[in-house]
Design a protein around this motif. Structure first.
Motif, PDB file in Angstrom:
ATOM      1  N   ILE A 398       0.812  -1.341   0.028  1.00  0.00           N
ATOM      2  CA  ILE A 398       0.001   0.159  -0.003  1.00  0.00           C
ATOM      3  C   ILE A 398       0.952   1.201  -0.118  1.00  0.00           C
ATOM      4  N   ARG A 399       1.926   1.176   0.926  1.00  0.00           N
ATOM      5  CA  ARG A 399       2.822   2.386   1.018  1.00  0.00           C
ATOM      6  C   ARG A 399       3.416   2.809  -0.464  1.00  0.00           C
ATOM      7  N   ARG A 410      -7.357   9.506  -8.684  1.00  0.00           N
ATOM      8  CA  ARG A 410      -8.520   8.381  -8.306  1.00  0.00           C
ATOM      9  C   ARG A 410      -7.941   7.673  -6.922  1.00  0.00           C
ATOM     10  N   LEU A 411      -6.833   7.948  -6.468  1.00  0.00           N
ATOM     11  CA  LEU A 411      -6.189   7.187  -5.467  1.00  0.00           C
ATOM     12  C   LEU A 411      -6.783   7.095  -4.111  1.00  0.00           C
ATOM     13  N   SER A 412      -7.052   5.980  -3.608  1.00  0.00           N
ATOM     14  CA  SER A 412      -8.086   5.976  -2.299  1.00  0.00           C
ATOM     15  C   SER A 412      -7.776   4.417  -1.882  1.00  0.00           C
ATOM     16  N   LEU A 413      -8.015   4.156  -0.649  1.00  0.00           N
ATOM     17  CA  LEU A 413      -8.053   2.687  -0.112  1.00  0.00           C
ATOM     18  C   LEU A 413      -8.982   1.825  -1.037  1.00  0.00           C
ATOM     19  N   LYS A 414      -9.962   2.337  -1.241  1.00  0.00           N
ATOM     20  CA  LYS A 414     -11.079   1.268  -1.882  1.00  0.00           C
ATOM     21  C   LYS A 414     -10.612   0.973  -3.509  1.00  0.00           C
ATOM     22  N   ASP A 418      -9.529  -2.718  -4.886  1.00  0.00           N
ATOM     23  CA  ASP A 418     -10.316  -3.384  -5.600  1.00  0.00           C
ATOM     24  C   ASP A 418      -9.623  -3.568  -7.219  1.00  0.00           C
ATOM     25  N   ASN A 419      -8.159  -2.647  -7.111  1.00  0.00           N
ATOM     26  CA  ASN A 419      -7.435  -2.722  -8.404  1.00  0.00           C
ATOM     27  C   ASN A 419      -6.074  -3.157  -8.395  1.00  0.00           C
ATOM     28  N   ASN A 424     -10.694  -7.134   0.408  1.00  0.00           N
ATOM     29  CA  ASN A 424     -11.858  -6.470   0.965  1.00  0.00           C
ATOM     30  C   ASN A 424     -11.175  -5.084   1.479  1.00  0.00           C
ATOM     31  N   GLU A 425     -11.887  -3.981   1.373  1.00  0.00           N
ATOM     32  CA  GLU A 425     -11.376  -2.543   1.567  1.00  0.00           C
ATOM     33  C   GLU A 425     -11.433  -2.504   3.242  1.00  0.00           C
TER      34      GLU A 425
END
Length: 502
Positions: A398-399, A410-414, A418-419, A424-425
């Motif tokens: 993630i980092r 568009r960068l978000s945890l969701k 998903d991509n 699972n978020e």
């Protein structure tokens, strides 16, 4: 609160169930939603839910396969099946793994509540039945084997002064070494056979459920007790000596705490040729063989070395370590030493699991049976380590992704869930917070502001709107300026004006 995980590949169903019911009113905490069997398996390993509400047909693992895999490593988690398949074969397979609740879709909110209340009632009955005696027995077993390990470590080699204190420090989180005043009662001039009789009688008078620590060393028997228990020990000891008709001398010494007592006690018995540790759960001769001890330490070093890895500890290695042990009792102590160390160093190992392993070892009738227990222990620890490493890899990914894609609006945890990670978020959000200590949104904003500061102070700096675009605010430079000022106390222009001259 009992922890609940919901697993269903239909998003509408799992999210509807999660919001439809007031879980807290049932004494249940909803800890996550899993989108398939693989996701559910990982979350069960990491979060150890008490209850899993699962579908039957899911990608990854089916509900039945999920239950079968979890049952091999955890018999405590209870499953409730919610499925659109009413075939008897599914229900029969579920019952084979102890599943008592099988709900057919569509079902009502009340049917789910009734099933959950029944599972909670089962947990409560088991807890009330087992808590008293089993908890005390567990704590007593852990206490005595931990104390035995500590005493044996202290008796090896020329252990005194700072070296002895370092050994005691290893056990500080498991034994209360400094809080309570202690006394050492020692009975001099007594045969080992009489010492066993005195111990057994004293336990009968004192009570087997207590942490009575007794050591025999070369015709002396020592009772290590808290000062508050001294009168009870004296009376039980005097009656035991009278019954055994022994002629011996009883002496006492007072200490400020257990650590101080251990310093004096180790010096007292260090040269003894025969030392035996007594408790209701273990009567064990303490062998000061440094070769055996170094073997235990070697296995522990491998067990807890992140660079070597748990996979390096193979059954053949364990078998070789046990090969030099002449008797079954010593083999049991070798194994229990590893288990106690694992329990003390790996926080995901429950006291219940550690005690079950110890009880398996104590009931083993051969070294081969002990090897079977050890292999079971290390497989379990291997799963825990693999899970831990996998979770760290998730946080790292993630980092790393964020640092390489700060310009992506568009960068978000969701979006990452998903991509990029296909997970699972909710799950990766909890893992990120647990690993890093901060929310993903806070981390993302901090990285964007840090990058923006650098861009603003570059010699050939872009316009504010261009800087905003390069850190993910392409469509809203005004919002970028608001966030920047909130975090730094300056507008982007004022920040450049103030620090660009330095």
């Amino acid at each position: 609160m009992y922890k609940l995980l919901i697993a269903d590949d239909e998003r509408v169903i799992r999210e509807s169930i999660s919001t439809l019911i007031d879980w807290k009113s049932l004494g249940i905490e909803l800890i996550g939603l899993a989108k398939d069997g693989s996701d559910a398996y990982n979350m069960i390993i990491d979060e150890c839910p008490d209850i899993v509400l699962t579908d039957i047909k899911m990608p990854g693992f089916t509900g039945i396969e999920l239950i079968e895999k979890i049952r091999k490593i955890n018999t405590l988690t209870q499953f409730v099946i919610l499925s659109g398949y009413g075939e008897f074969e599914f229900a029969k397979a579920a019952m084979r793994f102890g599943v008592r609740h099988y709900l057919l879709k569509p079902c009502s909110e009340q049917q789910i509540i009734d099933a959950m209340q029944a599972v909670v009632a089962d947990f409560e009955r088991a807890r009330l039945h087992d808590f008293g005696g089993k908890r005390r027995k567990i704590e007593r077993i852990i206490y005595h084997h931990t104390f035995l390990n500590m005493l044996r470590d202290c008796l090896l080699g020329d252990c005194k002064g700072n070296r002895l204190m370092r050994i005691l420090a290893r056990y500080e989180h498991l034994l209360d070494l400094y809080r309570y005043p202690c006394e050492l009662i020692f009975v001099k001039g007594i045969k080992e056979t009489d010492s066993r009789n005195i111990f057994n009688l004293a336990m009968g008078f004192y009570g087997e459920g207590n942490e009575l620590t007794v050591v025999y060393a070369d015709q002396n028997i020592y009772f290590l007790v808290r000062s508050g228990d001294i009168e009870k020990i004296y009376s039980s000891l005097a009656e035991s000596i009278r019954i055994c008709d022994c002629f011996c001398e009883v002496c006492t010494a007072k200490f400020q705490n257990l650590s101080e007592l251990m310093n004096a006690f180790v010096a007292e018995i260090r040269e003894a040729s025969r030392i035996v540790y007594y408790s209701a759960d273990v009567i064990f001769p303490i062998d000061k063989d440094e070769n055996l001890h170094s073997g235990i330490q070697k296995e522990m070093a491998i067990l807890f070395d992140d660079h070597v890895g748990i996979a390096s500890l193979q059954p053949d290695s364990i078998r070789n370590s046990l090969a030099g042990i002449n008797d079954l009792l010593s083999a049991k102590h070798f194994t229990i030493s590893l288990i106690i160390s694992a329990f003390s160093r790996i926080d995901v190992i429950s006291i219940i699991a550690a005690t079950e392993w110890i009880e398996f070892v104590n009931h083993a009738s051969s070294v081969d049976e002990i090897l079977m227990v050890l292999e079971m222990v290390f497989k379990s620890l291997g799963r825990q380590r693999a899970s831990s490493q996998r979770n760290k890899a998730i946080s790292y990914k993630i980092r790393a992704y964020v640092m390489n894609h700060l310009a992506d609006s568009r960068l978000s945890l969701k979006w990452i869930a998903d991509n990029v990670l296909y997970m699972n978020e909710d799950y990766i959000s909890r893992r990120f917070i647990k690993e890093s200590g901060s929310k993903f949104s806070d981390f993302l904003t901090e990285m964007r502001i840090t990058k923006a500061k650098t861009l603003l102070l570059e010699i050939e700096a872009d316009r504010i709107a261009d800087v905003a675009a390069r850190v993910g605010f392409e469509n809203n430079p005004k919002y970028f300026s608001q966030i920047f000022k909130k975090y730094t106390g300056f507008s982007p222009s004022a920040y450049r004006e103030r620090y660009g001259r330095l």
